[in-house]
Write a protein that holds these residues in place. Structure first.
Motif, PDB file in Angstrom:
ATOM      1  N   ALA A 135       0.837  -1.209   0.000  1.00  0.00           N
ATOM      2  CA  ALA A 135       0.000   0.000   0.000  1.00  0.00           C
ATOM      3  C   ALA A 135       0.868   1.255   0.000  1.00  0.00           C
ATOM      4  O   ALA A 135       0.556   2.239  -0.691  1.00  0.00           O
ATOM      5  CB  ALA A 135      -0.929   0.002   1.213  1.00  0.00           C
ATOM      6  N   ILE A 136       1.951   1.228   0.747  1.00  0.00           N
ATOM      7  CA  ILE A 136       2.871   2.370   0.761  1.00  0.00           C
ATOM      8  C   ILE A 136       3.461   2.574  -0.619  1.00  0.00           C
ATOM      9  O   ILE A 136       3.526   3.699  -1.131  1.00  0.00           O
ATOM     10  CB  ILE A 136       3.985   2.148   1.812  1.00  0.00           C
ATOM     11  CG1 ILE A 136       3.408   2.150   3.220  1.00  0.00           C
ATOM     12  CG2 ILE A 136       5.082   3.214   1.667  1.00  0.00           C
ATOM     13  CD1 ILE A 136       4.385   1.699   4.297  1.00  0.00           C
ATOM     14  N   ILE A 137       3.884   1.490  -1.234  1.00  0.00           N
ATOM     15  CA  ILE A 137       4.491   1.580  -2.569  1.00  0.00           C
ATOM     16  C   ILE A 137       3.471   2.071  -3.597  1.00  0.00           C
ATOM     17  O   ILE A 137       3.774   2.946  -4.424  1.00  0.00           O
ATOM     18  CB  ILE A 137       5.103   0.221  -2.967  1.00  0.00           C
ATOM     19  CG1 ILE A 137       6.312  -0.083  -2.061  1.00  0.00           C
ATOM     20  CG2 ILE A 137       5.507   0.217  -4.438  1.00  0.00           C
ATOM     21  CD1 ILE A 137       6.851  -1.486  -2.186  1.00  0.00           C
ATOM     22  N   ARG A 138       2.270   1.559  -3.541  1.00  0.00           N
ATOM     23  CA  ARG A 138       1.235   2.008  -4.490  1.00  0.00           C
ATOM     24  C   ARG A 138       0.931   3.493  -4.301  1.00  0.00           C
ATOM     25  O   ARG A 138       0.742   4.234  -5.268  1.00  0.00           O
ATOM     26  CB  ARG A 138      -0.022   1.161  -4.356  1.00  0.00           C
ATOM     27  CG  ARG A 138       0.159  -0.251  -4.894  1.00  0.00           C
ATOM     28  CD  ARG A 138      -1.137  -1.028  -4.960  1.00  0.00           C
ATOM     29  NE  ARG A 138      -0.903  -2.370  -5.459  1.00  0.00           N
ATOM     30  CZ  ARG A 138      -0.750  -2.699  -6.741  1.00  0.00           C
ATOM     31  NH1 ARG A 138      -0.808  -1.757  -7.663  1.00  0.00           N
ATOM     32  NH2 ARG A 138      -0.542  -3.950  -7.095  1.00  0.00           N
ATOM     33  N   ASP A 139       0.893   3.945  -3.045  1.00  0.00           N
ATOM     34  CA  ASP A 139       0.685   5.377  -2.788  1.00  0.00           C
ATOM     35  C   ASP A 139       1.862   6.195  -3.312  1.00  0.00           C
ATOM     36  O   ASP A 139       1.673   7.308  -3.821  1.00  0.00           O
ATOM     37  CB  ASP A 139       0.492   5.639  -1.292  1.00  0.00           C
ATOM     38  CG  ASP A 139      -0.859   5.138  -0.780  1.00  0.00           C
ATOM     39  OD1 ASP A 139      -1.731   4.784  -1.607  1.00  0.00           O
ATOM     40  OD2 ASP A 139      -1.031   5.109   0.458  1.00  0.00           O
ATOM     41  N   GLY A 140       3.064   5.628  -3.203  1.00  0.00           N
ATOM     42  CA  GLY A 140       4.247   6.308  -3.727  1.00  0.00           C
ATOM     43  C   GLY A 140       4.215   6.434  -5.238  1.00  0.00           C
ATOM     44  O   GLY A 140       4.598   7.468  -5.795  1.00  0.00           O
ATOM     45  N   ILE A 141       3.739   5.399  -5.899  1.00  0.00           N
ATOM     46  CA  ILE A 141       3.598   5.442  -7.360  1.00  0.00           C
ATOM     47  C   ILE A 141       2.549   6.482  -7.746  1.00  0.00           C
ATOM     48  O   ILE A 141       2.770   7.304  -8.634  1.00  0.00           O
ATOM     49  CB  ILE A 141       3.214   4.047  -7.911  1.00  0.00           C
ATOM     50  CG1 ILE A 141       4.359   3.051  -7.698  1.00  0.00           C
ATOM     51  CG2 ILE A 141       2.839   4.132  -9.384  1.00  0.00           C
ATOM     52  CD1 ILE A 141       3.961   1.601  -7.911  1.00  0.00           C
ATOM     53  N   ALA A 142       1.414   6.453  -7.055  1.00  0.00           N
ATOM     54  CA  ALA A 142       0.323   7.388  -7.364  1.00  0.00           C
ATOM     55  C   ALA A 142       0.757   8.842  -7.168  1.00  0.00           C
ATOM     56  O   ALA A 142       0.326   9.723  -7.918  1.00  0.00           O
ATOM     57  CB  ALA A 142      -0.893   7.072  -6.494  1.00  0.00           C
ATOM     58  N   SER A 143       1.604   9.086  -6.174  1.00  0.00           N
ATOM     59  CA  SER A 143       2.048  10.458  -5.912  1.00  0.00           C
ATOM     60  C   SER A 143       3.204  10.883  -6.808  1.00  0.00           C
ATOM     61  O   SER A 143       3.581  12.056  -6.825  1.00  0.00           O
ATOM     62  CB  SER A 143       2.483  10.596  -4.446  1.00  0.00           C
ATOM     63  OG  SER A 143       3.725   9.943  -4.242  1.00  0.00           O
ATOM     64  N   GLY A 144       3.789   9.919  -7.529  1.00  0.00           N
ATOM     65  CA  GLY A 144       4.936  10.220  -8.371  1.00  0.00           C
ATOM     66  C   GLY A 144       6.264  10.167  -7.626  1.00  0.00           C
ATOM     67  O   GLY A 144       7.314  10.414  -8.207  1.00  0.00           O
ATOM     68  N   ALA A 145       6.230   9.819  -6.343  1.00  0.00           N
ATOM     69  CA  ALA A 145       7.454   9.763  -5.544  1.00  0.00           C
ATOM     70  C   ALA A 145       8.247   8.484  -5.771  1.00  0.00           C
ATOM     71  O   ALA A 145       9.437   8.424  -5.467  1.00  0.00           O
ATOM     72  CB  ALA A 145       7.124   9.898  -4.060  1.00  0.00           C
TER      73      ALA A 145
END
Length: 195
Positions: A135-145
């Motif tokens: 979930a952290i990684i998916r949020d990171g992808i979504a944010s562009g980070a």
């Protein structure tokens, strides 16, 4: 059979778990007998069955309690910066793993020795923990980070890398825990394509 004179249930139960964990981690589940565990605890072999039905149940209990402790100890802050969350995860996982190295070893090396229903229960708990990192990684992808090709595979690779610290780390060695966590954080940041 009776307990060895002077033994007490509130002491013997936890000692049984500690000694079984230690013996399984050092010698392997298949190589350790209930008689060896009883000798390490200081009770007669038959007394162990007051605390566990059999060796399989004991292994399952050790793996399940480790996963429950891990899940209870980890907290995330969804909505916060994904890189900050990933850093917290990295540092948490290393610290928890080093504090529980025998339990971590069992969780990975002896999982194969569980009966199918016990295996399914432990892998489900592991899946919850893996999902937290994913979930952290998916949020990171979504944010562009973060830039990763496959979030699930990246999750598994990161957990394997972080858990590997238990194979080589020795207290008092060249690097202290904080420095190791710093280096692993740099490796994790690179693995998710963050700068």
């Amino acid at each position: 059979m009776a307990r060895t004179q002077g033994s007490r249930a509130e002491i013997t139960g936890p000692l049984l778990r500690d000694e079984a964990r230690r013996l399984f981690a050092r010698q392997g589940y298949a190589a350790v007998s209930m008689r060896q565990i009883a000798a390490a605890v200081g009770v007669q072999a038959g007394a162990l069955y007051a605390y566990t039905p059999d060796k399989q149940a004991l292994l399952h209990d050790l793996l399940e309690s480790h996963m429950q402790d891990l899940l209870a100890a980890w907290t995330d802050t969804p909505g916060a910066d994904p890189l900050a969350r990933l850093e917290r995860f990295v540092r948490f996982h290393i610290g928890f793993s080093l504090d529980n190295s025998d339990a971590v070893f069992l969780s990975y090396m002896e999982l194969r020795n569980l009966a199918p229903d016990n295996f399914a229960r432990i892998t489900a708990l592991r899946g919850h923990y893996e999902a937290a990192l994913e979930a952290i990684i998916r949020d990171g992808i979504a944010s562009g980070a973060m830039q990763v090709e496959d979030p699930k595979l990246t999750t598994l690779a990161l957990i394997a890398m972080l858990t590997g610290v238990t194979n080589w780390y020795r207290e008092g060695g060249r690097l202290d825990r904080d420095r190791i966590a710093d280096i692993y954080w740099g490796l994790a940041r690179g693995a998710v394509g963050a700068h």
